[in-house]
Design a protein around this motif. Structure first.
Motif, PDB file in Angstrom:
ATOM      1  N   HIS A  71      13.660 -22.192 -29.931  1.00 22.30           N
ATOM      2  CA  HIS A  71      12.468 -21.686 -29.257  1.00 22.30           C
ATOM      3  C   HIS A  71      11.523 -22.856 -29.025  1.00 22.30           C
ATOM      4  CE1 HIS A  71      13.519 -17.451 -29.601  1.00 22.30           C
ATOM      5  NE2 HIS A  71      14.085 -17.796 -30.741  1.00 22.30           N
ATOM      6  N   CYS A  72      10.962 -22.926 -27.815  1.00 20.58           N
ATOM      7  CA  CYS A  72      10.103 -24.044 -27.422  1.00 20.58           C
ATOM      8  C   CYS A  72       8.708 -23.542 -27.111  1.00 20.58           C
ATOM      9  CB  CYS A  72      10.657 -24.740 -26.178  1.00 20.58           C
ATOM     10  SG  CYS A  72      12.342 -25.292 -26.373  1.00 20.58           S
ATOM     11  N   HIS A  73       7.728 -24.217 -27.666  1.00 24.13           N
ATOM     12  CA  HIS A  73       6.330 -23.920 -27.358  1.00 24.13           C
ATOM     13  C   HIS A  73       5.699 -25.206 -26.856  1.00 24.13           C
ATOM     14  CE1 HIS A  73       2.000 -23.754 -28.318  1.00 24.13           C
ATOM     15  NE2 HIS A  73       2.131 -22.558 -27.783  1.00 24.13           N
ATOM     16  N   LEU A  74       5.175 -25.162 -25.639  1.00 23.65           N
ATOM     17  CA  LEU A  74       4.490 -26.321 -25.060  1.00 23.65           C
ATOM     18  C   LEU A  74       3.001 -26.071 -25.120  1.00 23.65           C
ATOM     19  CD1 LEU A  74       6.683 -27.108 -21.943  1.00 23.65           C
ATOM     20  CD2 LEU A  74       6.283 -28.585 -23.882  1.00 23.65           C
ATOM     21  N   SER A  75       2.300 -26.870 -25.910  1.00 23.30           N
ATOM     22  CA  SER A  75       0.850 -26.729 -25.969  1.00 23.30           C
ATOM     23  C   SER A  75       0.236 -27.627 -24.906  1.00 23.30           C
ATOM     24  CB  SER A  75       0.330 -27.092 -27.360  1.00 23.30           C
ATOM     25  OG  SER A  75       0.723 -28.390 -27.703  1.00 23.30           O
ATOM     26  N   PRO A  76      -0.947 -27.263 -24.407  1.00 19.82           N
ATOM     27  CA  PRO A  76      -1.585 -28.099 -23.388  1.00 19.82           C
ATOM     28  C   PRO A  76      -1.950 -29.452 -23.987  1.00 19.82           C
ATOM     29  CG  PRO A  76      -3.024 -26.292 -24.039  1.00 19.82           C
ATOM     30  CD  PRO A  76      -1.728 -26.088 -24.736  1.00 19.82           C
ATOM     31  N   PRO A  77      -1.925 -30.505 -23.171  1.00 21.77           N
ATOM     32  CA  PRO A  77      -2.279 -31.824 -23.699  1.00 21.77           C
ATOM     33  C   PRO A  77      -3.732 -31.845 -24.151  1.00 21.77           C
ATOM     34  CG  PRO A  77      -1.994 -31.911 -21.315  1.00 21.77           C
ATOM     35  CD  PRO A  77      -1.602 -30.543 -21.762  1.00 21.77           C
ATOM     36  N   SER A  78      -3.978 -32.552 -25.248  1.00 21.68           N
ATOM     37  CA  SER A  78      -5.353 -32.645 -25.751  1.00 21.68           C
ATOM     38  C   SER A  78      -6.135 -33.595 -24.861  1.00 21.68           C
ATOM     39  CB  SER A  78      -5.369 -33.130 -27.199  1.00 21.68           C
ATOM     40  OG  SER A  78      -4.738 -34.389 -27.280  1.00 21.68           O
ATOM     41  N   VAL A  79      -7.392 -33.263 -24.658  1.00 20.69           N
ATOM     42  CA  VAL A  79      -8.252 -34.060 -23.787  1.00 20.69           C
ATOM     43  C   VAL A  79      -9.160 -34.918 -24.664  1.00 20.69           C
ATOM     44  CG1 VAL A  79     -10.008 -33.954 -21.994  1.00 20.69           C
ATOM     45  CG2 VAL A  79      -8.193 -32.254 -22.053  1.00 20.69           C
ATOM     46  N   ALA A  80      -9.152 -36.220 -24.407  1.00 22.98           N
ATOM     47  CA  ALA A  80     -10.012 -37.120 -25.170  1.00 22.98           C
ATOM     48  C   ALA A  80     -11.451 -36.927 -24.725  1.00 22.98           C
ATOM     49  CB  ALA A  80      -9.581 -38.563 -24.939  1.00 22.98           C
ATOM     50  N   PRO A  81     -12.411 -36.955 -25.671  1.00 24.39           N
ATOM     51  CA  PRO A  81     -13.806 -36.787 -25.272  1.00 24.39           C
ATOM     52  C   PRO A  81     -14.246 -37.959 -24.392  1.00 24.39           C
ATOM     53  CG  PRO A  81     -13.631 -37.329 -27.616  1.00 24.39           C
ATOM     54  CD  PRO A  81     -12.236 -37.148 -27.095  1.00 24.39           C
ATOM     55  N   THR A  82     -15.072 -37.648 -23.392  1.00 24.27           N
ATOM     56  CA  THR A  82     -15.551 -38.686 -22.483  1.00 24.27           C
ATOM     57  C   THR A  82     -16.975 -39.074 -22.859  1.00 24.27           C
ATOM     58  OG1 THR A  82     -16.319 -37.006 -20.946  1.00 24.27           O
ATOM     59  CG2 THR A  82     -14.107 -37.865 -20.574  1.00 24.27           C
ATOM     60  N   ALA A  83     -17.282 -40.304 -22.565  1.00 26.21           N
ATOM     61  CA  ALA A  83     -18.634 -40.803 -22.852  1.00 26.21           C
ATOM     62  C   ALA A  83     -19.606 -40.178 -21.861  1.00 26.21           C
ATOM     63  CB  ALA A  83     -18.652 -42.321 -22.726  1.00 26.21           C
ATOM     64  N   PRO A  84     -20.897 -40.008 -22.266  1.00 28.07           N
ATOM     65  CA  PRO A  84     -21.872 -39.435 -21.338  1.00 28.07           C
ATOM     66  C   PRO A  84     -21.992 -40.305 -20.088  1.00 28.07           C
ATOM     67  CG  PRO A  84     -22.785 -39.590 -23.568  1.00 28.07           C
ATOM     68  CD  PRO A  84     -21.462 -40.284 -23.571  1.00 28.07           C
ATOM     69  N   GLY A  85     -22.081 -39.640 -18.959  1.00 29.61           N
ATOM     70  CA  GLY A  85     -22.245 -40.374 -17.707  1.00 29.61           C
ATOM     71  C   GLY A  85     -20.933 -40.656 -17.007  1.00 29.61           C
ATOM     72  N   THR A  86     -19.803 -40.536 -17.715  1.00 29.66           N
ATOM     73  CA  THR A  86     -18.524 -40.762 -17.058  1.00 29.66           C
ATOM     74  C   THR A  86     -17.966 -39.413 -16.624  1.00 29.66           C
ATOM     75  OG1 THR A  86     -17.296 -40.618 -19.128  1.00 29.66           O
ATOM     76  CG2 THR A  86     -17.976 -42.818 -18.416  1.00 29.66           C
ATOM     77  N   PRO A  87     -17.370 -39.374 -15.477  1.00 31.36           N
ATOM     78  CA  PRO A  87     -16.842 -38.093 -15.014  1.00 31.36           C
ATOM     79  C   PRO A  87     -15.674 -37.647 -15.887  1.00 31.36           C
ATOM     80  CG  PRO A  87     -16.181 -39.841 -13.511  1.00 31.36           C
ATOM     81  CD  PRO A  87     -17.123 -40.443 -14.521  1.00 31.36           C
ATOM     82  N   GLY A  88     -15.662 -36.379 -16.223  1.00 26.18           N
ATOM     83  CA  GLY A  88     -14.598 -35.823 -17.046  1.00 26.18           C
ATOM     84  C   GLY A  88     -13.372 -35.546 -16.204  1.00 26.18           C
ATOM     85  N   PRO A  89     -12.316 -35.109 -16.841  1.00 27.99           N
ATOM     86  CA  PRO A  89     -11.113 -34.792 -16.076  1.00 27.99           C
ATOM     87  C   PRO A  89     -11.349 -33.584 -15.184  1.00 27.99           C
ATOM     88  CG  PRO A  89     -10.865 -34.110 -18.362  1.00 27.99           C
ATOM     89  CD  PRO A  89     -12.167 -34.863 -18.258  1.00 27.99           C
ATOM     90  N   ARG A  90     -10.682 -33.612 -14.058  1.00 28.51           N
ATOM     91  CA  ARG A  90     -10.823 -32.485 -13.139  1.00 28.51           C
ATOM     92  C   ARG A  90     -10.198 -31.259 -13.755  1.00 28.51           C
ATOM     93  NH1 ARG A  90      -8.541 -34.862  -7.662  1.00 28.51           N
ATOM     94  NH2 ARG A  90      -6.711 -34.276  -8.824  1.00 28.51           N
ATOM     95  N   SER A  91     -10.789 -30.122 -13.457  1.00 24.51           N
ATOM     96  CA  SER A  91     -10.214 -28.884 -13.979  1.00 24.51           C
ATOM     97  C   SER A  91      -8.903 -28.629 -13.256  1.00 24.51           C
ATOM     98  CB  SER A  91     -11.179 -27.726 -13.785  1.00 24.51           C
ATOM     99  OG  SER A  91     -11.422 -27.541 -12.410  1.00 24.51           O
ATOM    100  N   PRO A  92      -7.918 -28.079 -13.964  1.00 26.18           N
ATOM    101  CA  PRO A  92      -6.631 -27.835 -13.323  1.00 26.18           C
ATOM    102  C   PRO A  92      -6.763 -26.785 -12.226  1.00 26.18           C
ATOM    103  CG  PRO A  92      -6.697 -26.829 -15.498  1.00 26.18           C
ATOM    104  CD  PRO A  92      -7.962 -27.639 -15.336  1.00 26.18           C
ATOM    105  N   ALA A  93      -5.916 -26.914 -11.236  1.00 28.56           N
ATOM    106  CA  ALA A  93      -5.916 -25.962 -10.130  1.00 28.56           C
ATOM    107  C   ALA A  93      -5.433 -24.615 -10.656  1.00 28.56           C
ATOM    108  CB  ALA A  93      -4.996 -26.455  -9.019  1.00 28.56           C
ATOM    109  N   PRO A  94      -5.983 -23.535 -10.129  1.00 24.49           N
ATOM    110  CA  PRO A  94      -5.511 -22.228 -10.587  1.00 24.49           C
ATOM    111  C   PRO A  94      -4.031 -22.054 -10.271  1.00 24.49           C
ATOM    112  CG  PRO A  94      -6.936 -22.003  -8.673  1.00 24.49           C
ATOM    113  CD  PRO A  94      -6.975 -23.443  -9.088  1.00 24.49           C
ATOM    114  N   ALA A  95      -3.332 -21.332 -11.118  1.00 24.54           N
ATOM    115  CA  ALA A  95      -1.901 -21.111 -10.921  1.00 24.54           C
ATOM    116  C   ALA A  95      -1.681 -20.332  -9.625  1.00 24.54           C
ATOM    117  CB  ALA A  95      -1.326 -20.339 -12.095  1.00 24.54           C
ATOM    118  N   ALA A  96      -0.649 -20.721  -8.914  1.00 24.46           N
ATOM    119  CA  ALA A  96      -0.335 -20.039  -7.661  1.00 24.46           C
ATOM    120  C   ALA A  96       0.114 -18.615  -7.959  1.00 24.46           C
ATOM    121  CB  ALA A  96       0.763 -20.792  -6.920  1.00 24.46           C
ATOM    122  N   LEU A  97      -0.333 -17.710  -7.132  1.00 27.14           N
ATOM    123  CA  LEU A  97       0.033 -16.315  -7.296  1.00 27.14           C
ATOM    124  C   LEU A  97       1.342 -16.096  -6.552  1.00 27.14           C
ATOM    125  CD1 LEU A  97      -1.332 -14.083  -8.793  1.00 27.14           C
ATOM    126  CD2 LEU A  97      -2.409 -13.366  -6.701  1.00 27.14           C
TER     127      LEU A  97
END
Length: 150
Positions: A71-97
């Protein structure tokens, strides 16, 4: 002599499966690197209810047989905290319906419309048409319960 190969079934939470060809001498880490490249840290493998934590453990030590299920469980990748003033990672695109996820609700809506028309315009529907509509409604009900019972 060449080491025999095993075929393992990698089963995911959404009930999809993938076949993996491995040698008994391969390690859990090698399996992760081969079938989940770049995701080795996010994948969790479970065999007979036990989490396989030791990447150095050989598959032979687990006594895996041909077509054993991991059985395989894939957890989402952990996001490293960003310093203030730097743009964070873009939010993932919504899943296609997918069309498959919309087919049953659209079919139910179509059946509801047909039943409304049958009740409002009885003179248009023959006894055979009404019987077929009832049978189709029963069939769709069974399919809906079978799909969403999980």
């Amino acid at each position: 002599p060449a080491e025999p190969t095993l075929v393992l079934r990698l089963k995911f939470l959404n009930d999809t499966e993938r076949l993996a060809r491995v040698r008994p001498g391969d390690t859990v880490g090698a399996l992760k690197r081969t079938y989940f490249p770049g995701q080795e840290q996010q994948v969790r493998l479970i065999y007979q209810g036990q989490l396989l934590r030791d990447d150095a453990q050989s598959l032979a030590a687990l006594h895996l047989g041909h077509l054993s299920v991991l059985h395989c469980h894939l957890s989402p990748p952990s996001v490293a905290p960003t310093a203030p003033g730097t743009p964070g990672p873009r939010s993932p695109a919504p899943a296609a319906l997918g069309v498959g996820s919309l087919a049953l609700p659209l079919f139910v809506l179509l059946l509801a419309l047909l039943w409304y028309l049958q009740l409002q315009h009885r003179h248009v529907f023959t006894a055979t048409a009404t019987t077929c509509l009832a049978g189709l409604t029963l069939l769709v009900t069974f399919v809906a319960f079978a799909m969403y019972r999980r």
